[in-house]
Design a protein around this motif. Structure first.
Motif, short mmCIF file in Angstrom:
data_model
loop_
_atom_site.label_atom_id
_atom_site.label_comp_id
_atom_site.label_asym_id
_atom_site.label_seq_id
_atom_site.Cartn_x
_atom_site.Cartn_y
_atom_site.Cartn_z
N THR A 29 -4.16 10.32 3.46
CA THR A 29 -4.29 9.14 2.61
C THR A 29 -3.12 8.17 2.76
N TRP A 30 -2.11 8.55 3.53
CA TRP A 30 -0.93 7.68 3.69
C TRP A 30 -1.36 6.40 4.40
N PRO A 31 -0.99 5.24 3.87
CA PRO A 31 -1.43 3.97 4.44
C PRO A 31 -1.05 3.82 5.91
N GLY A 32 -2.01 3.49 6.71
CA GLY A 32 -1.78 3.25 8.12
C GLY A 32 -2.19 4.41 9.01
N VAL A 33 -2.32 5.62 8.45
CA VAL A 33 -2.74 6.76 9.26
C VAL A 33 -4.13 6.52 9.82
N ASP A 34 -5.02 6.02 8.97
CA ASP A 34 -6.40 5.79 9.40
C ASP A 34 -6.53 4.64 10.40
N ARG A 35 -5.53 3.79 10.48
CA ARG A 35 -5.56 2.64 11.39
C ARG A 35 -4.76 2.89 12.68
N GLY A 36 -4.18 4.08 12.81
CA GLY A 36 -3.39 4.40 13.99
C GLY A 36 -2.00 3.79 13.99
N TRP A 37 -1.56 3.29 12.84
CA TRP A 37 -0.22 2.70 12.75
C TRP A 37 0.85 3.78 12.60
N GLU A 89 0.83 -1.20 0.00
CA GLU A 89 0.00 0.00 0.00
C GLU A 89 0.87 1.26 0.00
N VAL A 90 1.94 1.22 0.77
CA VAL A 90 2.86 2.37 0.83
C VAL A 90 3.47 2.60 -0.56
N GLY A 91 3.91 1.54 -1.22
CA GLY A 91 4.47 1.66 -2.56
C GLY A 91 3.45 2.24 -3.54
N ALA A 92 2.20 1.79 -3.45
CA ALA A 92 1.14 2.30 -4.32
C ALA A 92 0.88 3.78 -4.04
N TRP A 93 0.98 4.19 -2.77
CA TRP A 93 0.80 5.61 -2.41
C TRP A 93 1.85 6.47 -3.10
N TYR A 94 3.11 6.03 -3.06
CA TYR A 94 4.17 6.79 -3.71
C TYR A 94 3.97 6.83 -5.22
N GLU A 95 3.53 5.75 -5.81
CA GLU A 95 3.25 5.74 -7.26
C GLU A 95 2.12 6.69 -7.60
#
Length: 113
Positions: free
Chosen positions: A93-101, A27-33
């Motif tokens: 929208t950064w992966p994990g922000v919404d999950r508290g990670w 997900e992080v890689g897709a965010w950067y793309e």
């Protein structure tokens, strides 16, 4: 205007040996793309662990981060946005922000020179 997204790792973040880590890293890689393709992303950098950090305070050098905290700076990205509100919307929208990670800090960049 440029904004830096300070990516703060938390104790809730998946570890590399957890079942959810691989999918999250994808997900992080897709965010950067995604944001790279928009022209808004000006780069991103992951930092090595705090055990390799040095702190300089009042001329003295010590090992490790400058303060004890549960959140540790894990990396950063620089984005272009029209306002801090747009920068915050992108950061959310950064992966994990919404999950508290991950905790994300957004700061305007002052261009020098």
């Amino acid at each position: 205007m440029k904004y830096v997204l300070l990516i703060l790792d938390t104790p809730n973040e998946p570890t590399s040996d957890s079942a959810e880590y691989g999918a999250w890293y994808a997900e992080v890689g897709a965010w950067y793309e995604k944001w790279g393709a928009t022209g808004k992303l000006d780069g991103g950098h992951q930092l090595q662990g705090v055990d390799s950090a040095k702190t300089i305070r009042a001329g003295a050098v010590t090992d490790g981060p400058f303060m004890e905290t549960k959140e540790v700076l894990g990396g950063y990205s620089v984005i272009e946005a029209d306002s801090i509100d747009e920068a915050v919307d992108i950061a959310k929208t950064w992966p994990g922000v919404d999950r508290g990670w991950i905790t994300m800090e957004v700061r305007p960049v002052i261009e020098m020179g």
